[in-house]
Design a protein around this motif. Structure first.
Motif, mmCIF file in Angstrom:
data_model
loop_
_atom_site.group_PDB
_atom_site.id
_atom_site.type_symbol
_atom_site.label_atom_id
_atom_site.label_comp_id
_atom_site.label_asym_id
_atom_site.label_seq_id
_atom_site.Cartn_x
_atom_site.Cartn_y
_atom_site.Cartn_z
ATOM 1 N N TYR B 27 0.876 -1.140 0.011
ATOM 2 C CA TYR B 27 0.062 -0.007 -0.135
ATOM 3 C C TYR B 27 0.912 1.289 -0.084
ATOM 4 C CZ TYR B 27 -3.865 3.159 0.859
ATOM 5 O OH TYR B 27 -4.828 3.901 0.682
ATOM 6 N N ASP B 28 1.963 1.141 0.504
ATOM 7 C CA ASP B 28 2.834 2.205 0.728
ATOM 8 C C ASP B 28 3.275 2.590 -0.837
ATOM 9 O OD1 ASP B 28 5.271 4.063 1.599
ATOM 10 O OD2 ASP B 28 6.403 2.391 0.992
ATOM 11 N N ILE B 29 3.479 1.758 -1.366
ATOM 12 C CA ILE B 29 3.848 1.875 -3.143
ATOM 13 C C ILE B 29 2.976 2.434 -3.993
ATOM 14 C CG2 ILE B 29 4.568 0.603 -5.181
ATOM 15 C CD1 ILE B 29 5.918 -1.166 -3.309
ATOM 16 N N VAL B 30 1.655 1.985 -3.704
ATOM 17 C CA VAL B 30 0.466 2.763 -4.049
ATOM 18 C C VAL B 30 0.462 4.115 -3.873
ATOM 19 C CG1 VAL B 30 -2.046 2.808 -4.125
ATOM 20 C CG2 VAL B 30 -1.086 0.480 -4.022
ATOM 21 N N ARG B 31 0.699 4.574 -2.565
ATOM 22 C CA ARG B 31 0.659 5.779 -1.992
ATOM 23 C C ARG B 31 1.478 6.699 -2.797
ATOM 24 N NH1 ARG B 31 -0.302 5.662 4.019
ATOM 25 N NH2 ARG B 31 1.933 4.848 3.655
ATOM 26 N N ARG B 32 2.910 6.106 -2.948
ATOM 27 C CA ARG B 32 3.808 6.962 -2.993
ATOM 28 C C ARG B 32 3.846 7.121 -4.915
ATOM 29 N NH1 ARG B 32 8.506 3.343 -0.688
ATOM 30 N NH2 ARG B 32 9.807 4.019 -2.451
ATOM 31 N N LEU B 33 2.973 6.413 -5.478
ATOM 32 C CA LEU B 33 2.772 6.422 -6.779
ATOM 33 C C LEU B 33 1.908 7.471 -7.048
ATOM 34 C CD1 LEU B 33 2.630 2.623 -8.430
ATOM 35 C CD2 LEU B 33 4.249 4.469 -8.918
ATOM 36 N N ARG B 34 0.852 7.583 -6.203
ATOM 37 C CA ARG B 34 -0.215 8.661 -6.425
ATOM 38 C C ARG B 34 0.277 9.931 -5.806
ATOM 39 N NH1 ARG B 34 -5.090 5.149 -3.809
ATOM 40 N NH2 ARG B 34 -5.563 3.736 -5.664
ATOM 41 N N ALA B 35 1.461 9.925 -4.785
ATOM 42 C CA ALA B 35 1.818 11.120 -4.596
ATOM 43 C C ALA B 35 2.762 11.775 -5.626
ATOM 44 C CB ALA B 35 2.720 11.075 -3.176
ATOM 45 N N ALA B 36 3.299 10.823 -6.306
ATOM 46 C CA ALA B 36 3.966 11.212 -7.633
ATOM 47 C C ALA B 36 3.225 11.697 -8.773
ATOM 48 C CB ALA B 36 5.079 10.167 -8.136
ATOM 49 N N GLY B 37 1.941 11.664 -8.735
ATOM 50 C CA GLY B 37 1.229 12.262 -9.719
ATOM 51 C C GLY B 37 0.331 11.383 -10.507
ATOM 52 N N LEU B 38 0.704 10.148 -10.291
ATOM 53 C CA LEU B 38 -0.104 8.930 -10.961
ATOM 54 C C LEU B 38 -1.336 8.591 -10.186
ATOM 55 C CD1 LEU B 38 2.921 6.718 -12.067
ATOM 56 C CD2 LEU B 38 1.645 8.310 -13.195
ATOM 57 N N GLU B 39 -2.239 9.640 -10.037
ATOM 58 C CA GLU B 39 -3.535 9.518 -9.161
ATOM 59 C C GLU B 39 -4.191 8.316 -9.394
ATOM 60 O OE1 GLU B 39 -4.530 13.412 -9.462
ATOM 61 O OE2 GLU B 39 -2.459 13.683 -8.307
ATOM 62 N N GLU B 40 -4.220 7.972 -10.877
ATOM 63 C CA GLU B 40 -5.241 6.872 -11.108
ATOM 64 C C GLU B 40 -4.943 5.598 -11.309
ATOM 65 O OE1 GLU B 40 -7.618 8.112 -14.841
ATOM 66 O OE2 GLU B 40 -6.693 9.729 -14.282
ATOM 67 N N VAL B 41 -3.728 5.441 -10.479
ATOM 68 C CA VAL B 41 -3.113 4.202 -10.537
ATOM 69 C C VAL B 41 -4.136 2.994 -9.422
ATOM 70 C CG1 VAL B 41 -1.580 4.423 -8.486
ATOM 71 C CG2 VAL B 41 -1.192 2.709 -10.256
ATOM 72 N N GLY B 42 -4.458 2.107 -9.875
ATOM 73 C CA GLY B 42 -5.183 1.203 -9.197
ATOM 74 C C GLY B 42 -4.452 0.305 -8.210
ATOM 75 N N ASP B 43 -5.192 -0.078 -7.126
ATOM 76 C CA ASP B 43 -4.428 -0.777 -6.194
ATOM 77 C C ASP B 43 -4.114 -1.933 -6.779
ATOM 78 O OD1 ASP B 43 -4.148 -0.849 -2.987
ATOM 79 O OD2 ASP B 43 -5.005 -2.869 -3.599
ATOM 80 N N ALA B 44 -5.065 -2.793 -7.238
ATOM 81 C CA ALA B 44 -5.125 -4.206 -7.968
ATOM 82 C C ALA B 44 -3.853 -4.329 -8.720
ATOM 83 C CB ALA B 44 -6.392 -4.631 -8.170
ATOM 84 N N SER B 45 -3.778 -3.117 -9.719
ATOM 85 C CA SER B 45 -2.653 -3.224 -10.741
ATOM 86 C C SER B 45 -1.338 -3.113 -10.055
ATOM 87 C CB SER B 45 -2.825 -1.709 -11.552
ATOM 88 O OG SER B 45 -4.071 -1.962 -12.054
ATOM 89 N N VAL B 46 -1.335 -2.348 -8.977
ATOM 90 C CA VAL B 46 0.315 -2.068 -8.085
ATOM 91 C C VAL B 46 0.516 -3.744 -7.582
ATOM 92 C CG1 VAL B 46 1.455 -0.978 -6.467
ATOM 93 C CG2 VAL B 46 -0.146 0.292 -7.996
ATOM 94 N N TYR B 47 -0.508 -4.150 -6.904
ATOM 95 C CA TYR B 47 -0.400 -5.414 -6.064
ATOM 96 C C TYR B 47 -0.067 -6.512 -7.034
ATOM 97 C CZ TYR B 47 -1.410 -9.493 -3.451
ATOM 98 O OH TYR B 47 -1.238 -10.785 -2.766
ATOM 99 N N GLY B 48 -0.720 -6.437 -8.234
ATOM 100 C CA GLY B 48 -0.543 -7.434 -9.405
ATOM 101 C C GLY B 48 0.799 -7.560 -9.992
ATOM 102 N N THR B 49 1.316 -6.159 -10.264
ATOM 103 C CA THR B 49 2.476 -5.896 -10.836
ATOM 104 C C THR B 49 3.657 -6.180 -9.812
ATOM 105 O OG1 THR B 49 1.593 -4.015 -11.922
ATOM 106 C CG2 THR B 49 3.994 -4.035 -11.598
ATOM 107 N N LEU B 50 3.518 -5.821 -8.534
ATOM 108 C CA LEU B 50 4.409 -6.282 -7.451
ATOM 109 C C LEU B 50 4.633 -7.832 -7.374
ATOM 110 C CD1 LEU B 50 3.678 -4.091 -4.709
ATOM 111 C CD2 LEU B 50 5.788 -4.050 -5.796
ATOM 112 N N ARG B 51 3.503 -8.692 -7.601
ATOM 113 C CA ARG B 51 3.538 -10.012 -7.733
ATOM 114 C C ARG B 51 4.258 -10.592 -8.973
ATOM 115 N NH1 ARG B 51 3.911 -11.976 -3.243
ATOM 116 N NH2 ARG B 51 3.718 -14.027 -4.055
#
Lengths: 318, 109
Positions: B27-51
């Motif tokens: 979730y920390d990675i999701v937050r950092r991506l959003r803070a960097a301006g990628l506000e529409e990044v989906g939680d499931a996309s980040v989790y899936g990408t990490l896996r």
């Protein structure tokens, strides 16, 4: 975490999992391994329900599958027996999870697992003690020396060994808290073996030592039922033997019968004042026993040599 | 134009770049991506990408016990991940330059 939050996570997770039913089980498990923890983080760090923030679980599953690069058609789907097994396993998992929640509520924790986690350090200490008993040579009733094991008869060495093994057990327990996958499974298997050994051997031993003063260990009584209250020993010629001591094949004293005579007085053979320490038979020599004047000589004992006279024969034999 | 479509192609690179700065849990990675301006990044996309990156051997994980709440699985870049980041960065920079030139009417070199 509250129970409500736990239930929300479980139900969200279950629906994502169900939506990924087309994937190979290993692939799905791998994909979902951290999802409950991840959902807990999401829930903990913001407002609103999981569905408000992440959308419907089915949509979440689709996005997850796409991002992980697992196409539904690219993996073999389960068929027949495999699928039935899958479904059975899923149902069993659900049952366990529900039990976990409900049993947890009974003991005042969100989940039973939380209680187990809370008492884990106690188990680490107990596990250390059990292993120390084993290492120091406690393998059955005859090698049991008490709660502090001995090394070569030395209680201090046994105590130091116990402390060292407990320290190692606690260290391992703390370290493997974060294990997942097969290292965790190996740890669980090892712990189960240790617990089983403790139940089968130590509990029996500890039970037997504290039991000997209240009555005989079960194993001696077992062949005769629970009715044996005394044992009468006669020699070949039918003469009663008083003050006989009985032993089994391992040299353990056979402590059978009641420390109290039929009239309620303490059995003198059991020890002074019926404290059950001596176990000489008959326990109640004043009683006449099963025969008025002995069972008579052994058939064919007429030709016995004089030395055979001292060969005592206990009436119940193992 | 839907930026989620654009994100799909570059999420790997975005996640790798975030992890270059510091290790992080899901979730920390999701937050950092959003803070960097990628506000529409989906939680499931980040989790899936990490896996997926983890499966591909680009990431290592370690668990950090947490006083309250669940244990956190931290993801970190390893050598292979760093290599992939470097390669993808180059591709991305070239691609972005070309697109920029195209969109803004400056002829590419």
């Amino acid at each position: 975490m509250t129970t409500v939050a736990t239930i929300e996570i479980e139900s969200y997770y279950d629906r994502v999992r169900a939506a990924l039913a087309g994937l190979a089980p290993e692939m799905r498990d791998d994909l979902l391994e951290d999802l409950p923890d991840h959902l807990a983080e999401v829930l903990a760090e913001g407002d609103g329900s999981l569905r408000d923030r992440l959308g419907e679980p089915e949509a979440y599953a689709d996005e997850l599958r796409a991002a992980a690069g697992v196409e539904p058609g690219a993996v073999p789907t389960a068929h027949g027996v495999h699928r039935a097994l899958e479904r059975g396993l899923g149902r069993a998992t659900d049952l366990v999870r529900r039990f976990d929640l409900q049993a947890g509520r009974l003991v005042g924790y969100p989940r039973l697992v939380d209680l187990l986690r809370a008492v884990a350090p106690g188990w680490w200490v107990l596990r250390g003690w059990i292993v120390a008993q084993f290492i120091c040579g406690t393998h059955d009733r005859s090698t049991w020396h008490g709660f502090i094991p001995r090394i070569g008869g030395n209680a201090l060495a046994g105590l130091l060994c116990t402390i060292a093994v407990i320290a190692v057990s606690v260290w391992i327990g703390r370290r493997c808290a974060g294990f997942t996958g097969w290292p965790r499974r190996v740890m669980t298997a090892v712990s189960t073996v240790i617990a089983l050994w403790a139940v089968l051997v130590l509990a029996d031993t500890v039970g037997a030592t504290s039991y000997a003063y209240g009555g005989p260990p079960d194993s001696y009584n077992a062949p005769y039922g629970s009715e044996v209250s005394d044992v009468y020993v006669y020699d070949r010629d039918g003469n009663p033997v008083v003050g006989a001591r009985l032993f089994d094949q391992d040299g353990n004293p056979i402590q059978i019968g009641s420390p109290y005579c039929l009239d309620g007085s303490p059995a003198t053979g059991a020890g002074p004042d019926g404290t059950a320490t001596e176990w000489t038979y008959p326990l109640c020599p004043s009683s006449t026993g099963p025969f008025r004047s002995g069972p008579g000589p052994l058939p064919g004992a007429a030709t016995a040599t004089p030395t055979a006279k001292s060969t005592a024969k206990a009436s119940p034999t193992r | 134009m839907d930026s989620t479509q654009l994100l799909k192609g570059v999420l790997d690179l975005a996640v790798l770049a975030v992890l270059r700065d510091a290790d992080g849990y899901g979730y920390d990675i999701v937050r950092r991506l959003r803070a960097a301006g990628l506000e529409e990044v989906g939680d499931a996309s980040v989790y899936g990408t990490l896996r997926r990156l983890f499966q591909a051997g680009a990431l290592t994980t370690y668990v950090v016990p947490s006083e309250e709440g669940p244990h956190r699985k931290y993801y970190a870049l390893n050598k292979a991940g760093l290599g992939q980041l470097e390669l993808s960065s180059k591709t991305w920079t070239g691609f972005a330059k070309s697109m920029d030139a195209l969109v803004n009417g400056k002829a590419a070199a």
